[in-house]
Design an enzyme around this catalytic site. Structure first.
Site: not given
Length: 126
Positions: A1-3, A38, A72
């Site tokens: 899960m990239p933020l 995602d 992130t």
């Protein structure tokens, strides 16, 4: 899960901001093996005095249209994948919004999987 956090100068249109998000998401799916759906992005605009970017660091000439992208994501991707991501984002933003490649600043922050909670107070990946 990239933020993904996207920071840019104040005054851009909704279409412009949305397209930046699309380009980054498409590049993550194509180069970093991020799964479909995602997509977690925060877009923030800043006044000139709150958005301080060196104009010439490392000999790269930046303008007022610089975009700072901070992602992130889980640790473990190769340098080759990261390079492909940087290029895909810079090229995509240039092609779709005519943003200068020199104005695309990207930072990756890698974390271990147990550092995520997607809700419910749980560490889903731990």
């Amino acid at each position: 899960m990239p933020l993904v956090r996207i920071d840019l100068a104040r005054g851009k249109t909704e279409h412009y901001r949305h397209t930046i998000g699309e380009v980054i998401y498409d590049a993550m799916v194509a180069t970093l093996n991020v799964p479909a759906n995602d997509r977690f992005q925060i877009i923030a605009e800043h006044a000139d005095n709150d958005f301080i970017i060196d104009r010439t660091y490392l000999g790269i000439e930046r303008t007022d249209d610089v975009i700072v992208i901070q992602v992130t994501l889980n640790a473990g991707r190769t340098v080759e994948l990261k390079r492909a991501f940087y290029k895909a984002v810079a090229d995509g933003l240039h092609e779709r919004l005519e943003i200068r490649r020199e104005d695309v600043f990207i930072s990756l922050i890698e974390v271990v999987k147990e550092n995520w909670s997607f809700g419910n107070g749980e560490a889903q990946y731990a």
